[in-house]
Structure formats: structure tokens, C-alpha cells
Design an enzyme around this catalytic site. Structure first.
Site, short mmCIF file in Angstrom:
data_model
loop_
_atom_site.label_atom_id
_atom_site.label_comp_id
_atom_site.label_asym_id
_atom_site.label_seq_id
_atom_site.Cartn_x
_atom_site.Cartn_y
_atom_site.Cartn_z
N GLY A 1 0.78 -1.23 0.00
CA GLY A 1 0.00 0.00 0.00
C GLY A 1 0.81 1.27 0.00
N ARG B 1 -13.98 21.63 7.09
CA ARG B 1 -15.30 21.74 7.73
C ARG B 1 -15.21 21.78 9.26
NH1 ARG B 1 -19.40 17.94 4.18
NH2 ARG B 1 -18.53 18.42 2.13
N HIS C 1 -16.54 28.22 7.99
CA HIS C 1 -17.76 28.63 8.69
C HIS C 1 -17.45 29.65 9.78
CE1 HIS C 1 -21.66 28.71 10.36
NE2 HIS C 1 -21.53 27.75 11.25
N ASP D 1 -29.03 26.61 2.91
CA ASP D 1 -28.75 26.90 4.32
C ASP D 1 -28.04 28.24 4.42
OD1 ASP D 1 -26.04 26.44 3.64
OD2 ASP D 1 -26.20 24.34 4.22
N LYS E 1 -31.41 25.80 8.16
CA LYS E 1 -31.15 24.37 8.29
C LYS E 1 -30.65 24.04 9.69
CE LYS E 1 -27.38 22.35 6.61
NZ LYS E 1 -26.40 21.77 5.66
N ASP F 1 -25.08 25.97 -4.08
CA ASP F 1 -24.30 25.71 -2.87
C ASP F 1 -22.85 25.45 -3.27
OD1 ASP F 1 -23.88 25.45 -0.18
OD2 ASP F 1 -25.10 23.65 0.09
#
Length: 313
Positions: free
Chosen positions: A45, A101, A136, A176, A199, A225
Site C-alpha cells: 500500500g 469543515r 464557517h 442553508d 437548516k 451551494d
């Protein structure tokens, strides 16, 4: 003319095979010499990368960071190797920037990924350019990624142009409050009516949405969005708009993440067209970002020794 890939070349654009079409569009828009990074995966891997043997002082690496697991390892290997091979100023162009996020811990012991990944990227790259990052509670990209330059671009005006051409007189609806910035930008140039839903998220796959106090009866509605991921938010908003009398509902997003059956969920809610930019390669791509990204790269002036001369405000 200097030979691409030598120390006298104006700059090199490094890319991976899966993003070749986007890389070649960006190379054409910037004049940078494109070079594919060869990648090999060992049976256990581990990843082995091979870059061009000689690089000019200025290097740009294109890597959109959806499905980021292996890609973050690629960045960890590619950036130091590029510096060993001659690069003195390295810009990361990540049209989609992952791990933005979570900007705070919502429970004891949670990792705040934005701060961790952002600080790490700043150690690898002199500049970062991204499009519509999901910020945000953070006002600027530089707070999340403290690189020498952290440049945020928006695809909203480009999406607004596309929407105005294909759905003239449409009503733009944000699913939202976080979408308000993109809806406002897209609506501005064409004087489109627009509003934003409220939302409340109850989990990754459960949201409660309330329509704004506006009359959607007979309207052609486009939901706008930054990201379509699970599709639950967009599907819920679309169903509500149709129930409120909208004549049609289409969707336009910057980043078509579309995990699992997200697109089917969105269409099952009554959505007609689904449009996206090419920040992530997908059949829904209708808006190209090469010129937008090239504009930002061309404004970053780097000297022959790779030193920064100026950058966009």
C-alpha cells in the site's frame, strides 16, 4: 526558448494522471510547462512518486483534495522532493480543499482537522489557491492555512453566468445560511431574485430545513451551494420548493463530491438538471475553472530565484 523542466524554464506544473485534463487546461491558461508525477503503489500500500529530474525555481502542484487519504500522502512526498530537485517557490492549487469543515471540537477529544491539516499544508507550500472552501467560523483562508499566501477564489459568479444563460429569470435559493455568500455573488451580476433557507443538522444524513418567507409559486428555482456531498440537504430543499409550488428545481454547485447514491437522491427529490464546476471531475461539469485559477497564479510574481515579488491582495 528555455526547455521545459530545466532551471531556466518560467515554471512547471506538476499533476497526477487522474487530473490530466484539468492540468492541461491550466497549463494552457498559464504557460506553465506540464509534467506528470509518476505514481507507483507497492503491494503493502505504500506510494512511490517520481518527479521530473530537474525543476525550475517556480513550481505549481495541482491536486484537488476530494478522497484525500492517499492525496495527502502524495503532497507529503511531492513537495520536499520538488525542493530537492530545484523548486524554490511551490504553490498548491487545490480547487477542492479537504478537512476545512471541522474548525472546532464539538465533543471532548475531537481533532480539529482544519487547524491541523491547514498548518501542515503551510509547512509544505509557499502558496495555496483554492475555490469556495467550506469556512464557517473562520473569516479568512489564511487563518486556516497560515502559508505565505493563502488565496480564496469563488466560482459563484461563473455559476451565476451559467444559470442566467440557461435559466433566465430564475429564483436562486440557498439550502442553508452558509450558502448565502455564494447565492448573493451569483445573483448580483444578473439581478436574480434570491433567498436562503434555514437548516438544522441532526447528523450526516439527517437535516431539517425551513424555506424562507418568499413566494416560489410558478418559479424556476435553482439551488446553489458550494458542495454536494451526501445530497440530503439539497434533496430536502428541492422537495420543499416543489411542494411550495416551484415550477422546476435545478441544482448548481462548485464541488460535486456526490458520495454514494447522492446524485440519485437529488434527482429522486424532483431536481431536473445538476450542474457543477470542474473542481472535481464529474459528468455534471459545465463550468471550467482554468481561467480563474490561472488569473490567481499569474498575479503571484516570483523572481528567477523563486523569491516572492508580489501577490494578490
Amino acid at each position: 526558448m528555455p526547455k521545459p523542466g530545466t532551471a531556466d524554464a518560467p515554471g512547471a506544473l506538476l499533476y497526477f494522471e487522474d487530473e490530466a485534463p484539468a492540468a492541461l487546461r491550466l497549463a494552457n491558461a498559464t504557460g506553465l510547462a506540464p509534467h506528470r508525477v509518476e505514481s507507483h503503489r507497492f503491494p503493502d500500500g505504500e506510494i512511490q512518486l517520481t518527479l521530473p529530474a530537474h525543476l525550475p525555481p517556480r513550481v505549481v502542484l495541482l491536486r484537488s483534495l476530494h478522497q484525500p487519504g492517499d492525496k495527502l500522502t502524495e503532497l507529503l512526498l511531492a513537495a520536499p522532493t520538488a525542493r530537492q530537485l530545484g523548486a524554490q517557490h511551490i504553490s498548491l492549487v487545490a480547487p477542492y480543499l479537504a478537512y476545512m469543515r471541522q474548525d472546532m471540537a464539538f465533543a471532548p477529544g475531537q481533532a480539529v482537522s482544519q487547524r491541523i491539516v491547514g498548518a501542515w499544508l503551510a509547512t509544505l507550500f509557499d502558496a495555496l489557491i483554492t475555490v469556495d472552501p467550506h469556512l464557517h467560523r473562520v473569516a479568512t483562508l489564511a487563518e486556516a492555512v497560515p502559508a505565505r499566501q493563502a488565496i480564496t477564489l469563488s466560482a459563484a459568479p461563473l455559476l451565476g453566468d451559467w444559470i442566467a444563460q440557461h435559466r433566465p429569470g430564475t429564483f436562486l435559493l440557498g439550502p442553508d445560511s452558509e450558502s448565502a455568500q455564494w447565492v448573493t455573488q451569483a445573483a448580483a451580476a444578473h439581478g436574480l431574485q434570491h433567498a436562503v433557507c434555514s437548516k438544522v443538522r441532526h447528523g450526516d444524513h439527517a437535516v431539517a430545513i425551513t424555506l424562507p418567507p418568499c413566494d416560489l409559486r410558478g418559479q424556476a428555482v435553482v439551488l446553489l451551494d458550494d458542495v454536494a456531498s451526501s445530497g440530503h440537504t439539497l434533496a430536502t430543499a428541492a422537495a420543499l420548493a416543489l411542494a411550495a409550488g416551484a415550477a422546476s428545481v435545478d441544482v448548481a454547485v462548485t464541488h460535486a463530491l456526490l458520495a454514494g447514491d447522492a446524485l440519485q437522491r437529488i434527482h429522486a427529490a424532483g431536481v431536473g438538471e445538476f450542474w457543477s464546476t470542474d473542481s472535481i471531475a464529474h459528468a455534471s461539469n459545465v463550468v471550467g475553472l482554468a481561467a480563474l485559477l490561472a488569473g490567481a497564479l499569474n498575479e503571484i510574481q516570483v523572481g528567477h530565484d523563486g523569491a516572492l515579488l508580489s501577490h494578490p491582495a
